[in-house]
Design a protein around this motif. Structure first.
Motif, PDB file in Angstrom:
ATOM      1  N   MET A  46      26.707  75.435 -66.948  1.00 15.48           N
ATOM      2  CA  MET A  46      25.718  74.538 -67.195  1.00 15.48           C
ATOM      3  C   MET A  46      26.587  73.285 -66.730  1.00 15.48           C
ATOM      4  O   MET A  46      27.689  72.936 -66.929  1.00 15.48           O
ATOM      5  CB  MET A  46      25.130  74.379 -68.318  1.00 15.48           C
ATOM      6  CG  MET A  46      25.961  73.867 -69.618  1.00 15.48           C
ATOM      7  SD  MET A  46      24.750  73.944 -71.104  1.00 15.48           S
ATOM      8  CE  MET A  46      26.154  73.539 -72.173  1.00 15.48           C
ATOM      9  N   THR A  47      25.926  72.109 -66.286  1.00 16.20           N
ATOM     10  CA  THR A  47      26.540  71.061 -65.974  1.00 16.20           C
ATOM     11  C   THR A  47      26.128  69.961 -66.591  1.00 16.20           C
ATOM     12  O   THR A  47      25.042  69.808 -67.102  1.00 16.20           O
ATOM     13  CB  THR A  47      26.298  70.517 -64.458  1.00 16.20           C
ATOM     14  OG1 THR A  47      25.103  70.528 -64.101  1.00 16.20           O
ATOM     15  CG2 THR A  47      27.176  71.512 -63.577  1.00 16.20           C
ATOM     16  N   ARG A  48      26.988  68.835 -67.048  1.00 19.35           N
ATOM     17  CA  ARG A  48      26.403  67.627 -67.861  1.00 19.35           C
ATOM     18  C   ARG A  48      27.099  66.470 -67.112  1.00 19.35           C
ATOM     19  O   ARG A  48      28.243  66.675 -66.486  1.00 19.35           O
ATOM     20  CB  ARG A  48      26.957  67.753 -69.152  1.00 19.35           C
ATOM     21  CG  ARG A  48      26.466  68.812 -70.013  1.00 19.35           C
ATOM     22  CD  ARG A  48      26.512  68.724 -71.428  1.00 19.35           C
ATOM     23  NE  ARG A  48      27.866  68.416 -72.158  1.00 19.35           N
ATOM     24  CZ  ARG A  48      28.631  69.196 -72.149  1.00 19.35           C
ATOM     25  NH1 ARG A  48      28.371  70.726 -71.896  1.00 19.35           N
ATOM     26  NH2 ARG A  48      30.055  69.255 -72.377  1.00 19.35           N
ATOM     27  N   VAL A  59      30.722  67.483 -65.460  1.00 21.23           N
ATOM     28  CA  VAL A  59      31.460  68.374 -66.332  1.00 21.23           C
ATOM     29  C   VAL A  59      30.740  69.642 -66.144  1.00 21.23           C
ATOM     30  O   VAL A  59      29.582  69.663 -66.474  1.00 21.23           O
ATOM     31  CB  VAL A  59      31.561  67.891 -67.607  1.00 21.23           C
ATOM     32  CG1 VAL A  59      32.264  69.054 -68.640  1.00 21.23           C
ATOM     33  CG2 VAL A  59      32.128  66.707 -68.080  1.00 21.23           C
ATOM     34  N   LEU A  60      31.473  70.707 -65.763  1.00 19.98           N
ATOM     35  CA  LEU A  60      31.095  71.999 -65.789  1.00 19.98           C
ATOM     36  C   LEU A  60      31.415  72.800 -66.997  1.00 19.98           C
ATOM     37  O   LEU A  60      32.745  72.850 -67.111  1.00 19.98           O
ATOM     38  CB  LEU A  60      31.477  72.488 -64.478  1.00 19.98           C
ATOM     39  CG  LEU A  60      31.089  74.066 -64.124  1.00 19.98           C
ATOM     40  CD1 LEU A  60      29.540  73.986 -63.905  1.00 19.98           C
ATOM     41  CD2 LEU A  60      31.693  74.742 -62.896  1.00 19.98           C
ATOM     42  N   SER A  61      30.475  73.378 -67.697  1.00 25.59           N
ATOM     43  CA  SER A  61      30.855  74.338 -68.736  1.00 25.59           C
ATOM     44  C   SER A  61      30.587  75.808 -68.249  1.00 25.59           C
ATOM     45  O   SER A  61      29.472  76.061 -67.590  1.00 25.59           O
ATOM     46  CB  SER A  61      29.865  73.908 -69.740  1.00 25.59           C
ATOM     47  OG  SER A  61      30.177  72.587 -70.283  1.00 25.59           O
ATOM     48  N   ALA A  62      31.428  76.587 -68.582  1.00 27.46           N
ATOM     49  CA  ALA A  62      31.314  77.861 -67.961  1.00 27.46           C
ATOM     50  C   ALA A  62      31.507  78.586 -69.783  1.00 27.46           C
ATOM     51  O   ALA A  62      32.537  78.427 -70.330  1.00 27.46           O
ATOM     52  CB  ALA A  62      32.134  78.406 -67.187  1.00 27.46           C
ATOM     53  N   ALA A  63      30.758  79.819 -69.610  1.00 23.72           N
ATOM     54  CA  ALA A  63      30.929  80.458 -71.091  1.00 23.72           C
ATOM     55  C   ALA A  63      30.516  82.181 -70.637  1.00 23.72           C
ATOM     56  O   ALA A  63      29.703  82.314 -69.958  1.00 23.72           O
ATOM     57  CB  ALA A  63      30.214  79.990 -72.150  1.00 23.72           C
ATOM     58  N   THR A  64      31.340  83.053 -71.643  1.00 22.14           N
ATOM     59  CA  THR A  64      30.952  84.323 -71.302  1.00 22.14           C
ATOM     60  C   THR A  64      31.356  85.116 -72.648  1.00 22.14           C
ATOM     61  O   THR A  64      32.275  84.538 -73.430  1.00 22.14           O
ATOM     62  CB  THR A  64      31.453  85.191 -70.266  1.00 22.14           C
ATOM     63  OG1 THR A  64      31.172  86.663 -70.196  1.00 22.14           O
ATOM     64  CG2 THR A  64      33.084  85.145 -70.386  1.00 22.14           C
ATOM     65  N   VAL A  83      34.463  83.194 -74.662  1.00 25.32           N
ATOM     66  CA  VAL A  83      35.348  82.399 -73.909  1.00 25.32           C
ATOM     67  C   VAL A  83      34.579  81.281 -73.123  1.00 25.32           C
ATOM     68  O   VAL A  83      33.576  81.578 -72.596  1.00 25.32           O
ATOM     69  CB  VAL A  83      35.965  83.047 -72.693  1.00 25.32           C
ATOM     70  CG1 VAL A  83      37.336  82.295 -72.022  1.00 25.32           C
ATOM     71  CG2 VAL A  83      36.991  84.337 -73.276  1.00 25.32           C
ATOM     72  N   ALA A  84      34.950  80.157 -73.345  1.00 27.70           N
ATOM     73  CA  ALA A  84      34.230  79.032 -72.936  1.00 27.70           C
ATOM     74  C   ALA A  84      35.286  77.848 -72.553  1.00 27.70           C
ATOM     75  O   ALA A  84      36.252  77.596 -73.006  1.00 27.70           O
ATOM     76  CB  ALA A  84      33.340  78.145 -74.193  1.00 27.70           C
ATOM     77  N   PHE A  85      34.954  77.304 -70.978  1.00 29.25           N
ATOM     78  CA  PHE A  85      35.717  76.256 -70.581  1.00 29.25           C
ATOM     79  C   PHE A  85      34.702  74.937 -70.323  1.00 29.25           C
ATOM     80  O   PHE A  85      33.535  74.872 -70.025  1.00 29.25           O
ATOM     81  CB  PHE A  85      36.251  76.809 -69.275  1.00 29.25           C
ATOM     82  CG  PHE A  85      37.567  77.881 -69.241  1.00 29.25           C
ATOM     83  CD1 PHE A  85      38.420  77.641 -70.032  1.00 29.25           C
ATOM     84  CD2 PHE A  85      37.057  78.980 -68.881  1.00 29.25           C
ATOM     85  CE1 PHE A  85      39.631  78.477 -70.098  1.00 29.25           C
ATOM     86  CE2 PHE A  85      38.092  79.907 -68.866  1.00 29.25           C
ATOM     87  CZ  PHE A  85      39.505  79.761 -69.418  1.00 29.25           C
ATOM     88  N   GLN A  86      35.427  73.883 -70.419  1.00 30.14           N
ATOM     89  CA  GLN A  86      34.780  72.730 -70.046  1.00 30.14           C
ATOM     90  C   GLN A  86      35.725  72.002 -68.860  1.00 30.14           C
ATOM     91  O   GLN A  86      36.860  71.786 -69.389  1.00 30.14           O
ATOM     92  CB  GLN A  86      34.401  71.693 -71.223  1.00 30.14           C
ATOM     93  CG  GLN A  86      33.477  72.336 -71.868  1.00 30.14           C
ATOM     94  CD  GLN A  86      32.834  70.967 -72.828  1.00 30.14           C
ATOM     95  OE1 GLN A  86      32.117  70.069 -72.337  1.00 30.14           O
ATOM     96  NE2 GLN A  86      33.635  70.832 -74.278  1.00 30.14           N
ATOM     97  N   ILE A  87      35.411  71.805 -67.807  1.00 28.72           N
ATOM     98  CA  ILE A  87      36.044  71.395 -66.701  1.00 28.72           C
ATOM     99  C   ILE A  87      35.436  70.014 -66.174  1.00 28.72           C
ATOM    100  O   ILE A  87      34.277  70.210 -65.491  1.00 28.72           O
ATOM    101  CB  ILE A  87      36.558  72.543 -65.534  1.00 28.72           C
ATOM    102  CG1 ILE A  87      37.165  73.579 -66.440  1.00 28.72           C
ATOM    103  CG2 ILE A  87      37.183  71.751 -64.341  1.00 28.72           C
ATOM    104  CD1 ILE A  87      37.482  74.506 -65.505  1.00 28.72           C
ATOM    105  N   LEU A  88      36.368  69.020 -65.824  1.00 30.52           N
ATOM    106  CA  LEU A  88      35.890  67.976 -64.948  1.00 30.52           C
ATOM    107  C   LEU A  88      36.060  68.323 -63.528  1.00 30.52           C
ATOM    108  O   LEU A  88      36.853  68.364 -63.032  1.00 30.52           O
ATOM    109  CB  LEU A  88      36.659  66.731 -65.506  1.00 30.52           C
ATOM    110  CG  LEU A  88      36.258  65.435 -64.696  1.00 30.52           C
ATOM    111  CD1 LEU A  88      35.014  64.868 -65.251  1.00 30.52           C
ATOM    112  CD2 LEU A  88      37.561  64.248 -64.960  1.00 30.52           C
ATOM    113  N   VAL A  89      34.863  68.538 -62.789  1.00 29.42           N
ATOM    114  CA  VAL A  89      34.675  68.873 -61.394  1.00 29.42           C
ATOM    115  C   VAL A  89      34.714  67.581 -60.380  1.00 29.42           C
ATOM    116  O   VAL A  89      34.944  67.833 -59.303  1.00 29.42           O
ATOM    117  CB  VAL A  89      33.791  69.759 -61.134  1.00 29.42           C
ATOM    118  CG1 VAL A  89      33.862  71.287 -62.006  1.00 29.42           C
ATOM    119  CG2 VAL A  89      32.193  69.306 -61.528  1.00 29.42           C
ATOM    120  N   ASP A  90      34.134  66.333 -61.015  1.00 33.50           N
ATOM    121  CA  ASP A  90      34.071  65.184 -60.144  1.00 33.50           C
ATOM    122  C   ASP A  90      34.034  64.158 -60.916  1.00 33.50           C
ATOM    123  O   ASP A  90      33.546  64.070 -62.172  1.00 33.50           O
ATOM    124  CB  ASP A  90      32.767  65.165 -59.377  1.00 33.50           C
ATOM    125  CG  ASP A  90      33.015  64.203 -58.160  1.00 33.50           C
ATOM    126  OD1 ASP A  90      33.527  63.205 -58.274  1.00 33.50           O
ATOM    127  OD2 ASP A  90      32.823  64.781 -57.026  1.00 33.50           O
TER     128      ASP A  90
END
Length: 712
Positions: A524-526, A539-544, A671-678
């Motif tokens: 998801m994105t925020r 911010v892009l969040s990814a989780a599994t 496992v969850a990541f938050q990454i600034l993509v722009d």
């Protein structure tokens, strides 16, 4: 100022692109442990401005302008307890220091409390006089009573013990209901409807038994967004339900067999449903068809004063912050009573909350309920919740809480004994992922043990914040109280942000990726704007989540250890990870906040720091981390304000794969990541960024499996 090297470790892997804006996910700030300040608003020279050879100057009082007072009065009516951010904004707008705003609000709250107490005392004196005169009148009438048949002195007929007990109990409950009704009327500023005299009425609020006169029906999915305060007609019913719920909670917390029996699958107790129905024939009605019961009870001793614990439970922000791994969202809809005598005795609040498991694969549980706090004659306190969903919906709710909560007893040296009861009814949710079904179906995913162990761990953490006698002898230990407090506060915000962003809250919009090679990868994105605690941009969040045939402790020890970090952390590029500082915050040696340095060959990461918190108990473990700017951390370690340090937390939630009482065969790892993509908030997300994050999470999962399974 946001430093590029802070998030380069994530950002250099991603292509710049665009995205469709999504709603922000607010980061809840923790401000609950402020000490009480004085009631005078003064200004005095700072320590830097004073001459040590001169006597201190007399403090001068600061008089606010009429405009400043009017503005703060208006803000106070909306929010009597502003947080740091609100105080700073209000002070900036009015030309005041945040400390002046803070003192003004404290003085105002003290003034209002004193006014309420004077009014209550006057009311109680009048009631006492009335009761005294009534008592004298009744005694005279009883002495002069005559028999209607013979005209002689009347004899008081004998009644059975049960009838006498029921009459006494009835009178006591009626008295408590009337008292709360009176308090509620004063607090809401309206006259309550006279309480109905219903001697045979039950508290059955069964399915479809109450529909608002307007015919409003609320969708369960919109519960937290659309719910409004109770109507005048509903308030007496809510008060009656709260009083009965308190009685039920006390008996559930203190009773043994046959109400509670030994469980079949471990030392935990089970509630006998047959005995429960016999013991409590009233309540919120019979269990609806298609719902199953989850009932559990757990006790522990925690390092917290009983008064402080009650204050946290009755403040929705402090409560949701303390239990951020369980409570994803919460709000107070209306306060019916603030209590009496300057504490929460008799406090009554209508609330909504959303409860979660830290994984996007387990749906959350929403609830609309009343919370009632009471101090009992033996000095113990109890806080009870009970569902009000049936007041607002004619449809069968998916989840409702029968009387649940905790009994708090004071112990010496600032400790408290907490007995927690969690009794709910829930529809079997088929959308729960198969790997989580054993944990959810066992009742432990949302049960009393999870609440109690989380409370115990958080109380240890708070005690660590308050500790002042830390030895500086051990390498890496932060001995400065100001530095410890700032670092722990920053770590606390990081943990809350992670927990609030990893679950299946209905405020999130997760999208499942296909063809990822890993089960159920969701993204998801925020959009982040004007938030000093988060870098601006997309911010892009990814989780599994996935299952590992390894005990949770083994997984936790592997992930928290800086020496094994290079085995799974792709962004460290195989560099040496060294612990620079740490703060122990619990009995378990794994419960700590650490500051790590990554010595990487990559020049863009050569001085990257990582803030990490690891925590573990029998119901779950967490390893949460975020890259941080080295200059900002120096400010924090010197006791500076941590609210302006930008964080994007990533990490792991580790749960047992079934009943934790009997030991787990394996672990459920999220496992969850938050990454600034722009860094431009108005940008749109590119498919390349999603593909890169997908690849990152796939590689991380593969590395973890390879590392922990090699010893199996």
């Amino acid at each position: 100022m946001f430093q590029p090297n802070m998030f380069d470790s994530h950002h250099h892997l991603l292509e710049m692109g665009h995205k469709t804006p999504e709603n922000d996910l607010d980061i809840i700030r923790d401000d609950e442990y402020e000490s009480k300040s004085g009631t005078d608003i003064m200004e005095a020279p700072s320590g830097d401005d004073q001459d040590p050879n001169q006597r201190p100057k007399k403090k001068r009082y600061h008089r606010h302008t009429q405009h400043q007072i009017q503005e703060m009065e208006a803000f106070f009516n909306e929010c009597p307890h502003p947080d740091d951010k609100q105080r700073k904004e209000l002070g900036r707008r009015l030309g005041l220091e945040p400390l002046q705003v803070k003192f003004w609000f404290q003085n105002k709250r003290t003034q209002m409390k004193a006014q309420h107490e004077r009014h209550d005392n006057s009311q109680l004196r009048a009631e006492n006089e009335k009761l005294r005169s009534d008592n004298i009148r009744y005694k005279e009438a009883l002495n002069n009573a005559t028999c209607p048949n013979c005209g002689g002195p009347a004899a008081i007929g004998e009644m059975s013990f049960d009838e006498q007990h029921l009459r006494i109990e009835n009178a006591r409950l009626r008295e408590e209901i009337d008292r709360i009704s009176g308090i509620a009327a004063k607090c809401v500023g309206k006259s309550m409807l006279p309480y109905p005299d219903l001697p045979t009425r039950s508290l059955d609020l069964g399915v479809g038994s109450f529909v608002p006169p307007t015919g409003e029906i609320y969708s369960a999915s919109d519960l937290l967004r659309s719910v409004s305060g109770p109507t005048e007609a509903e308030k007496p019913v809510i008060i009656e339900l709260a009083v009965a719920a308190m009685e039920e909670l006390m008996r559930l917390a203190q009773s043994g067999e046959p109400l509670w029996v030994q469980g079949h699958d471990g030392p935990s107790e089970m509630l006998s449903e047959e005995e429960y129905v016999k013991t409590f024939p009233r309540g919120i009605g019979p269990k609806p068809l298609g719902m199953k019961s989850e009932a559990s009870r757990e006790s522990t001793v925690v390092i917290m004063n009983h008064i402080n614990l009650v204050e946290i439970l009755m403040d929705v922000n402090q409560w949701s912050n303390l239990f951020s791994s369980i409570v994803s969202r919460a709000a107070t809809v209306e306060v019916l009573s603030t209590g009496v005598a300057g504490n929460y005795n008799g406090a009554l609040q209508v609330m909504t909350a959303e409860f979660q498991v830290p994984s996007p694969l387990v749906p959350t549980r929403e609830n609309y309920f009343v919370r009632y706090c009471k101090q009992h004659a033996d000095g113990s306190w109890a806080v009870v919740d009970v569902s009000l969903d049936n007041l607002r919906s004619a449809s069968v709710p998916k989840y409702r809480r029968r009387p649940s909560g905790c009994l708090i007893q004071e112990l010496p040296n600032g400790y408290s004994k907490v007995s927690w009861v969690e009794h709910v009814e829930v529809v079997d949710d088929r959308t729960v992922h198969s790997i989580y079904k054993p944990l959810v179906n066992s009742g432990h995913a949302f049960g009393a043990k999870r609440w109690v162990t989380t409370l115990d761990r958080q109380c240890e953490r708070i005690a660590s914040v308050m500790a002042n006698n830390i030895s500086a002898g051990e390498l890496g230990v932060i001995s400065s109280p100001e530095g410890r407090k700032s670092m722990l506060k920053l770590a606390e915000r990081m943990v809350m942000s992670f927990c609030n962003g990893v679950g299946a809250s209905k405020s999130h919009t997760w999208t499942t990726l296909s063809g990822s090679g890993v089960d159920e990868v969701r993204v998801m994105t925020r959009k982040s704007m004007d938030d000093p605690g988060r870098p601006p941009g997309i911010v892009l969040s990814a989780a599994t989540s996935f299952w590992l045939p390894v005990a949770p402790k083994r997984v936790f020890d592997f992930l928290r250890d800086e020496n094994s970090r290079s085995e799974w952390d792709i962004l460290s590029n195989g560099g040496l990870v060294q612990e620079m500082a740490h703060i122990a915050n619990g009995r378990d040696p794994g419960n700590a906040v650490s500051l790590l340095r990554v010595n990487s060959a990559n020049s863009s990461q050569s001085n990257m720091l990582i803030l990490q918190e690891s925590s573990s108990d029998s119901t779950g473990s967490y390893v949460i981390y975020a890259p941080v700017d080295i200059d900002a951390m120096n400010v924090v370690l010197n006791g500076g304000d941590p609210d302006y340090v930008a964080l994007l937390p990533s990490g792991f939630a580790i749960l047992p794969d079934g009943n934790p009482d009997v030991g787990s065969r394996g672990s459920l790892l999220t496992v969850a990541f938050q990454i600034l993509v722009d860094s431009v908030p108005t940008a749109k997300l590119s498919l390349g960024s999603v593909a890169t994050v997908n690849s990152l999470i796939k590689c991380t999962v593969a590395r973890i499996k390879s590392a922990v399974l090699c010893d199996v």
